[in-house]
Write a protein that holds these residues in place. Structure first.
Motif, PDB file in Angstrom:
ATOM      1  N   TYR A 246       0.837  -1.144   0.172  1.00  0.00           N
ATOM      2  CA  TYR A 246       0.033  -0.044   0.220  1.00  0.00           C
ATOM      3  C   TYR A 246       0.852   1.183  -0.096  1.00  0.00           C
ATOM      4  O   TYR A 246       0.355   2.427  -0.329  1.00  0.00           O
ATOM      5  N   SER A 319      -9.151  -0.380  -1.991  1.00  0.00           N
ATOM      6  CA  SER A 319      -8.277  -1.121  -3.245  1.00  0.00           C
ATOM      7  C   SER A 319      -9.504  -1.613  -4.179  1.00  0.00           C
ATOM      8  O   SER A 319     -10.921  -1.476  -3.836  1.00  0.00           O
ATOM      9  N   SER A 418      -5.107   2.127  -2.573  1.00  0.00           N
ATOM     10  CA  SER A 418      -3.887   1.593  -3.258  1.00  0.00           C
ATOM     11  C   SER A 418      -2.999   2.542  -4.395  1.00  0.00           C
ATOM     12  O   SER A 418      -3.892   2.939  -5.037  1.00  0.00           O
TER      13      SER A 418
END
Length: 489
Positions: A246, A319, A418
């Motif tokens: 990340y 994400s 992300s």
């Protein structure tokens, strides 16, 4: 008072009939949803033959489905001139059943896409409608309501292929504790942020009763959120485990089993197994007990039982995978995609309809206890509300605080993303390698993630077999696709 989300996101977009429906849902004097008698266009539309739509969703059909269905169709006919048939497939069969339905060409209109086996391949192959141009024109209220990050998460090759549920869409991970255990042992649970900080509490519980296991794990997940939350990787391929940190702005794709931090965490969990903190049958246990002293849970404040307390240790993080955890798509074969999209818009922007879908009929299945709080009366209408749409125009169930959804929306607004948000891996060119590696991973992973085996001995053997089966091919293909994705952003 309307909920904060309506103030923030809907006050400027909900007009005409949608405003009337919202007022009814919030306790306007009329018990019957109102019509907009001033709209000639609407009156003309109502004279047309109703549009019949089929919506497939996950879960067992509720006992009172027919009763609630009558109310649903009263409303959808009034608002949209739509007859809506909701079809249920059980938790165990939904995945494969819907995959077969989609590929067979059997007619349907809306589906809970997240629950369908290999749904990403089906999206890539064109089984679901491209909504990119239709959304802002046919359903502008829906398009404005859902944040841009969520639309990014369901966009593949430049096409919006579904409608995400705006809820706990960014992953936040919590240590959730049995309240009695916390009080008994004086556990400072609000300051436990990592695996290392968890150990003193486990040790204290084990010493107090050596016959019990303070951390109960199972074969399927070990510690929930192990790769994304504890190790902080966005899993762009789940089986076998491949991802991107990340915090890595260079977006370097790595094999997660090869990472040093993963090895160190597996070694720590293995040490706990040896000390008796973890149940001996963890590597073969499939079903977890209903109550555990402590567990790792993807959740939000108040998203646990009233006998528990929780503390966030990771996130929230957006994400593609977290956003695609709940979204609806429209069949490419749908004869009236605009009508189907308007039904989804109604779910997300109309409070009365949202709560009818989620909780059933007021006075029959629940009773209001406050302006936006309810108490369930029975189990005759039980559905997974997370699979339907947003949480932010839903009532709050007691004993949760009335601000639960406001608080969750505030939390979501703090989320980070992300570095490859919106990326969806196309596995076509490495399908054989993925199948082979997934089978190898399945042989070893349960023992590793539950601490049942020494990772310094077992992990090298698994990695050797993975590499022989094409693990590096998958990583290289994923990197190639990521580079192309970022170059085209």
């Amino acid at each position: 008072m309307l909920k904060k989300v309506l103030k923030k996101s809907l006050a400027f977009i909900v007009t005409g009939t949608l405003l009337m429906s919202t007022l009814v849902g919030c306790g306007a004097k009329s018990d019957t949803p109102s019509t907009d008698s001033g709209s000639d266009a609407k009156n003309e539309a109502k004279s047309d033959k109703p549009v019949d739509l089929v919506w497939w969703t996950i879960g067992n059909e509720p006992k009172d489905y027919q009763l609630v269905s009558e109310k649903i169709n009263e409303y959808t006919l009034e608002k949209l001139n739509v007859n809506l048939q909701i079809k249920y497939a059980s938790w165990g069969e939904y995945s494969t059943k819907l995959s077969k339905i989609v590929q067979s060409g059997e007619p349907f209109d809306i589906a809970f896409t997240s629950g369908i086996e290999n749904y990403q391949d089906l999206l890539n192959k064109g089984y679901f409608a491209d909504l990119t141009e239709l959304l802002p024109t046919a359903t502008p209220d829906l398009y404005k309501f859902i944040p841009e990050e969520l639309w990014t998460g369901v966009t593949i090759d430049g096409k919006i292929l579904g409608v995400p549920a705006y809820k706990d869409s960014a992953q936040a991970q919590y240590w959730v504790w049995d309240k009695e255990t916390v009080e008994k042992f004086g556990i400072d649970y609000e300051n436990i942020e990592s695996l290392e900080q968890l150990e003193p509490a486990l040790q204290k519980m084990k010493e107090a009763d050596p016959s019990k296991y303070p951390l109960i794990l199972n074969a399927n997940e070990g510690i929930n959120g192990f790769f994304p939350a504890i190790n902080q990787y966005d899993e762009i391929v789940v089986k076998p485990a491949v991802g991107i940190s990340y915090t890595d702005e260079s977006a370097t794709v790595v094999g997660l089993w090869e990472q040093e931090r993963v090895l160190e965490n597996l070694k720590l969990i293995n040490s706990w197994f040896k000390k008796g903190y973890i149940n001996p049958d963890a590597a073969t246990l499939l079903e977890l007990p209903k109550s555990r002293p402590v567990s790792s849970v993807q959740s939000f404040e108040g998203g646990w039982k009233d006998t528990e307390v929780g503390h966030k240790y990771f996130g929230p993080a957006y994400s593609t995978r977290t956003i695609q955890g709940s979204f609806l798509s429209i069949s490419a074969g749908c004869k009236n995609p605009e009508a189907a999209l308007k039904v989804i818009e109604l779910v997300n922007t109309d409070e009365y309809f949202r709560n009818l879908l989620a909780f059933g009929i007021e006075g029959t299945h629940y009773e209001k206890t406050g302006e936006n709080t309810i108490k369930k009366l029975n189990d005759k209408y039980e559905v997974p509300a997370y699979s339907q749409g947003t949480f932010f125009n839903m009532y709050v169930q007691e004993p949760n605080p009335s601000t639960q959804w406001d608080d969750l929306q505030d939390l979501q607004e703090t989320a980070f993303s992300s570095p490859v948000l919106g990326f969806t891996f196309n596995s076509t060119s490495v399908q054989n390698q993925i199948s082979a590696c997934a089978n190898i991973e399945a042989k070893y992973s349960s023992s590793l993630i539950t601490g049942s085996a020494n990772p310094e001995e077992l992990l090298p053997q698994m990695i050797k077999e993975l590499n022989a089966a094409g693990y590096q091919d998958i990583i290289a293909e994923a990197q190639k696709q990521v580079d192309e994705f970022l170059a085209n952003k």
